[in-house]
Scaffold this motif. Structure first.
Motif, PDB file in Angstrom:
ATOM      1  N   TRP A  15     -18.405 -48.801 131.561  1.00 14.02           N
ATOM      2  CA  TRP A  15     -16.998 -48.808 131.957  1.00 14.02           C
ATOM      3  C   TRP A  15     -16.109 -49.192 130.782  1.00 14.02           C
ATOM      4  O   TRP A  15     -14.922 -48.841 130.746  1.00 14.02           O
ATOM      5  CB  TRP A  15     -16.752 -49.765 133.141  1.00 14.02           C
ATOM      6  CG  TRP A  15     -17.331 -51.135 133.032  1.00 14.02           C
ATOM      7  CD1 TRP A  15     -18.486 -51.589 133.586  1.00 14.02           C
ATOM      8  CD2 TRP A  15     -16.765 -52.266 132.344  1.00 14.02           C
ATOM      9  NE1 TRP A  15     -18.684 -52.915 133.292  1.00 14.02           N
ATOM     10  CE2 TRP A  15     -17.652 -53.350 132.530  1.00 14.02           C
ATOM     11  CE3 TRP A  15     -15.614 -52.467 131.595  1.00 14.02           C
ATOM     12  CZ2 TRP A  15     -17.410 -54.626 131.984  1.00 14.02           C
ATOM     13  CZ3 TRP A  15     -15.365 -53.728 131.048  1.00 14.02           C
ATOM     14  CH2 TRP A  15     -16.265 -54.787 131.242  1.00 14.02           C
ATOM     15  N   TYR A  69     -16.327 -45.786 128.056  1.00 16.49           N
ATOM     16  CA  TYR A  69     -15.712 -44.494 128.382  1.00 16.49           C
ATOM     17  C   TYR A  69     -14.237 -44.397 127.951  1.00 16.49           C
ATOM     18  O   TYR A  69     -13.837 -43.381 127.368  1.00 16.49           O
ATOM     19  CB  TYR A  69     -15.845 -44.220 129.891  1.00 16.49           C
ATOM     20  CG  TYR A  69     -15.384 -42.830 130.250  1.00 16.49           C
ATOM     21  CD1 TYR A  69     -16.238 -41.739 130.142  1.00 16.49           C
ATOM     22  CD2 TYR A  69     -14.059 -42.599 130.652  1.00 16.49           C
ATOM     23  CE1 TYR A  69     -15.806 -40.458 130.423  1.00 16.49           C
ATOM     24  CE2 TYR A  69     -13.626 -41.319 130.938  1.00 16.49           C
ATOM     25  CZ  TYR A  69     -14.504 -40.258 130.824  1.00 16.49           C
ATOM     26  OH  TYR A  69     -14.065 -38.988 131.102  1.00 16.49           O
ATOM     27  N   PRO A  70     -13.409 -45.442 128.181  1.00 14.91           N
ATOM     28  CA  PRO A  70     -11.973 -45.277 127.885  1.00 14.91           C
ATOM     29  C   PRO A  70     -11.639 -45.203 126.394  1.00 14.91           C
ATOM     30  O   PRO A  70     -10.502 -44.897 126.056  1.00 14.91           O
ATOM     31  CB  PRO A  70     -11.346 -46.542 128.508  1.00 14.91           C
ATOM     32  CG  PRO A  70     -12.337 -47.043 129.488  1.00 14.91           C
ATOM     33  CD  PRO A  70     -13.663 -46.701 128.887  1.00 14.91           C
ATOM     34  N   MET A 124     -17.195 -38.345 124.038  1.00 15.43           N
ATOM     35  CA  MET A 124     -18.209 -39.066 124.803  1.00 15.43           C
ATOM     36  C   MET A 124     -19.508 -38.277 124.848  1.00 15.43           C
ATOM     37  O   MET A 124     -20.601 -38.840 124.803  1.00 15.43           O
ATOM     38  CB  MET A 124     -17.690 -39.362 126.215  1.00 15.43           C
ATOM     39  CG  MET A 124     -18.711 -40.042 127.137  1.00 15.43           C
ATOM     40  SD  MET A 124     -19.498 -41.525 126.410  1.00 15.43           S
ATOM     41  CE  MET A 124     -18.160 -42.718 126.518  1.00 15.43           C
ATOM     42  N   GLN A 160     -21.217 -38.406 132.264  1.00 11.84           N
ATOM     43  CA  GLN A 160     -19.794 -38.683 132.056  1.00 11.84           C
ATOM     44  C   GLN A 160     -19.069 -38.905 133.377  1.00 11.84           C
ATOM     45  O   GLN A 160     -18.151 -39.727 133.468  1.00 11.84           O
ATOM     46  CB  GLN A 160     -19.150 -37.531 131.281  1.00 11.84           C
ATOM     47  CG  GLN A 160     -19.592 -37.477 129.830  1.00 11.84           C
ATOM     48  CD  GLN A 160     -18.899 -36.367 129.061  1.00 11.84           C
ATOM     49  OE1 GLN A 160     -17.846 -36.564 128.480  1.00 11.84           O
ATOM     50  NE2 GLN A 160     -19.501 -35.187 129.074  1.00 11.84           N
ATOM     51  N   ALA A 161     -19.467 -38.186 134.409  1.00 10.29           N
ATOM     52  CA  ALA A 161     -18.862 -38.409 135.732  1.00 10.29           C
ATOM     53  C   ALA A 161     -19.135 -39.838 136.192  1.00 10.29           C
ATOM     54  O   ALA A 161     -18.254 -40.514 136.739  1.00 10.29           O
ATOM     55  CB  ALA A 161     -19.421 -37.403 136.743  1.00 10.29           C
ATOM     56  N   PHE A 194     -16.981 -42.194 134.018  1.00  8.25           N
ATOM     57  CA  PHE A 194     -15.565 -42.048 134.397  1.00  8.25           C
ATOM     58  C   PHE A 194     -15.287 -42.781 135.703  1.00  8.25           C
ATOM     59  O   PHE A 194     -14.315 -43.540 135.816  1.00  8.25           O
ATOM     60  CB  PHE A 194     -15.237 -40.560 134.534  1.00  8.25           C
ATOM     61  CG  PHE A 194     -13.886 -40.284 135.132  1.00  8.25           C
ATOM     62  CD1 PHE A 194     -12.738 -40.363 134.361  1.00  8.25           C
ATOM     63  CD2 PHE A 194     -13.763 -39.942 136.476  1.00  8.25           C
ATOM     64  CE1 PHE A 194     -11.487 -40.109 134.909  1.00  8.25           C
ATOM     65  CE2 PHE A 194     -12.515 -39.691 137.034  1.00  8.25           C
ATOM     66  CZ  PHE A 194     -11.381 -39.767 136.251  1.00  8.25           C
ATOM     67  N   TRP A 195     -16.150 -42.573 136.673  1.00  8.61           N
ATOM     68  CA  TRP A 195     -15.957 -43.246 137.965  1.00  8.61           C
ATOM     69  C   TRP A 195     -16.024 -44.773 137.800  1.00  8.61           C
ATOM     70  O   TRP A 195     -15.240 -45.511 138.397  1.00  8.61           O
ATOM     71  CB  TRP A 195     -17.035 -42.771 138.944  1.00  8.61           C
ATOM     72  CG  TRP A 195     -17.123 -43.629 140.184  1.00  8.61           C
ATOM     73  CD1 TRP A 195     -16.322 -43.581 141.279  1.00  8.61           C
ATOM     74  CD2 TRP A 195     -18.065 -44.685 140.402  1.00  8.61           C
ATOM     75  NE1 TRP A 195     -16.704 -44.550 142.181  1.00  8.61           N
ATOM     76  CE2 TRP A 195     -17.766 -45.241 141.672  1.00  8.61           C
ATOM     77  CE3 TRP A 195     -19.118 -45.211 139.667  1.00  8.61           C
ATOM     78  CZ2 TRP A 195     -18.500 -46.300 142.205  1.00  8.61           C
ATOM     79  CZ3 TRP A 195     -19.844 -46.271 140.199  1.00  8.61           C
ATOM     80  CH2 TRP A 195     -19.535 -46.797 141.452  1.00  8.61           C
ATOM     81  N   SER A 233     -15.198 -46.581 135.284  1.00  5.71           N
ATOM     82  CA  SER A 233     -14.100 -47.175 134.513  1.00  5.71           C
ATOM     83  C   SER A 233     -12.744 -46.997 135.192  1.00  5.71           C
ATOM     84  O   SER A 233     -11.715 -47.312 134.585  1.00  5.71           O
ATOM     85  CB  SER A 233     -14.051 -46.544 133.115  1.00  5.71           C
ATOM     86  OG  SER A 233     -13.720 -45.173 133.197  1.00  5.71           O
ATOM     87  N   LYS A 234     -12.739 -46.515 136.421  1.00  4.96           N
ATOM     88  CA  LYS A 234     -11.473 -46.267 137.120  1.00  4.96           C
ATOM     89  C   LYS A 234     -10.614 -47.534 137.160  1.00  4.96           C
ATOM     90  O   LYS A 234     -11.078 -48.598 137.562  1.00  4.96           O
ATOM     91  CB  LYS A 234     -11.750 -45.791 138.551  1.00  4.96           C
ATOM     92  CG  LYS A 234     -10.492 -45.408 139.310  1.00  4.96           C
ATOM     93  CD  LYS A 234     -10.827 -44.917 140.717  1.00  4.96           C
ATOM     94  CE  LYS A 234      -9.565 -44.525 141.468  1.00  4.96           C
ATOM     95  NZ  LYS A 234      -9.872 -44.056 142.842  1.00  4.96           N
ATOM     96  N   THR A 260      -6.744 -46.159 129.103  1.00  9.99           N
ATOM     97  CA  THR A 260      -7.460 -45.414 128.067  1.00  9.99           C
ATOM     98  C   THR A 260      -7.000 -45.874 126.692  1.00  9.99           C
ATOM     99  O   THR A 260      -5.879 -46.341 126.506  1.00  9.99           O
ATOM    100  CB  THR A 260      -7.199 -43.907 128.201  1.00  9.99           C
ATOM    101  OG1 THR A 260      -5.794 -43.667 128.098  1.00  9.99           O
ATOM    102  CG2 THR A 260      -7.717 -43.376 129.521  1.00  9.99           C
TER     103      THR A 260
END
Length: 366
Positions: free
Chosen positions: A138, A141-142, A157, A191-192, A195-196, A198-199, A203
């Protein structure tokens, strides 16, 4: 005969006035004592009390400081908390997230063709990539895309994950002989998942808890000899006295190998002593992070690094160990290109020795 109760009769030589003063002094003494107790508790709680009062040793203070730095003692709650697994959406995107999580936790099974050792992503990124100061996904990713000195280019990424397969997962020893090709569903699902996870994070900003955290320099140069003792006392119970990890009766890897042909190769970030020391300090032993002192973490990192492992994938063709050292390893804190007990670190293993290809239905989590 007097009608007064005995308790109403003042003792010989003590008047009512003097008795009142005695009671007042007693009240003040008790009240003052309580105030001192409260103040003392506050001083201890805020770490302001001297060590001679608390009995704390230097090692204890160091451990408490490190615990706070690594997210312990309440600070963990202040760090970003990734969403619970139960909140993964029940749709096609959620299916991709779940596939990514499965690859992350059991890479040898779910990305079988691209794994050349006994490791999974979650061996270095603990708690399925959720744990702070264990390179949580998490937090990673950003901050991509970003420039990386390792390959001297701006990395997406997908580039970064490909690097993990190439080095940490030793993809050169995999059935395909390399990492997943660009555009692979393996990257898409991973990556999905990231991404999920790190919601909610902004960024382009590195959040607290990213990477392996900071670690102080050791008081003495790291010693593989001292590290061997630390390993025997704290690490061998899980990773084995020979550092080759442990499997259950079904062949599932429950604790990963730390060196040898089935571990990460000489190009992985974890082979650098400083990176390994930070990871060990903040995460090991598994159930007791920050148990080891700063010196012990550096020493055991040096011991782990001073063993053979698969060669650096960039070391191909006519590239010798010395060439690779001069080009990629001379700035690293590690044993690549050095002799340990008469053995040169870096040549790796033959293709037959280093390939550790799990069977298609064999688990390799841990």
């Amino acid at each position: 005969m007097s009608n007064k109760h005995p308790s109403d009769i003042p003792p010989r030589g003590e008047t009512k006035s003097s008795r009142g003063q005695t009671v007042l002094r007693a009240i003040l003494a008790v009240g003052g004592g309580l105030v001192l107790v409260v103040l003392g508790s506050l001083l201890v709680d805020f770490g302001l009390a001297p060590s001679w009062l608390t009995g704390a040793t230097r090692d204890q203070s160091e451990a408490e400081t490190a615990a706070a730095q690594s997210g312990g003692d309440g600070k963990q709650a202040a760090l970003f908390q990734p969403p619970a697994e139960s909140t993964i959406p029940d749709d096609d995107f959620g299916k991709s997230v779940r596939r990514g999580m499965a690859i992350f936790n059991d890479t040898g099974t779910n990305a079988h063709d691209y794994v050349g050792n006994d490791l999974s992503c979650s061996n270095c990124h603990l708690d399925a990539g959720r744990q702070a100061y264990s390179a949580p996904m998490w937090a990673a990713y950003p901050v991509y895309p970003k420039y990386r000195g390792k390959n001297k280019m701006v990395n997406t990424m997908e580039d970064r994950i490909k690097g993990c397969f190439t080095y940490s997962m030793n993809a050169q020893g995999s059935p395909s002989g390399g990492p997943p090709p660009y555009g692979s569903d393996v990257y898409r699902d991973l990556q999905a998942y990231f991404f999920w996870m790190s919601k909610g994070l902004p960024t382009g900003e590195k959040p607290e808890g990213a990477g392996f955290g900071k670690i102080d320099k050791p008081a003495q140069e790291p010693s593989r000899q001292r590290g061997e003792e630390v390993f025997a006392q704290n690490c061998a119970v899980c990773h084995g006295a020979d550092g080759q990890g442990q499997k259950d009766i079904n062949g599932k890897v429950v604790f990963p190998p730390l060196w040898g042909p089935h571990s990460f190769n000489w190009g992985a970030g974890m082979h650098k002593v400083d990176a390994a020391a930070a990871f060990i300090k903040h995460n090991m032993p598994l159930s007791e992070p920050n148990k080891l002192s700063v010196q012990e973490a550096w020493d055991v990192a040096a011991f782990v690094d001073s063993h053979p492992r698969p060669n650096d994938p960039r070391q191909i063709g006519d590239v010798t160990v010395k060439d690779a050292f001069d080009k990629w390893h001379h700035k690293h804190q590690g044993f690549y290109g050095k002799e340990v007990d008469g053995e040169l670190m870096g040549p790796g293993y033959s293709s037959g020795e280093q390939a550790s290809v799990p069977a298609q239905n064999e688990n390799s989590g841990g």
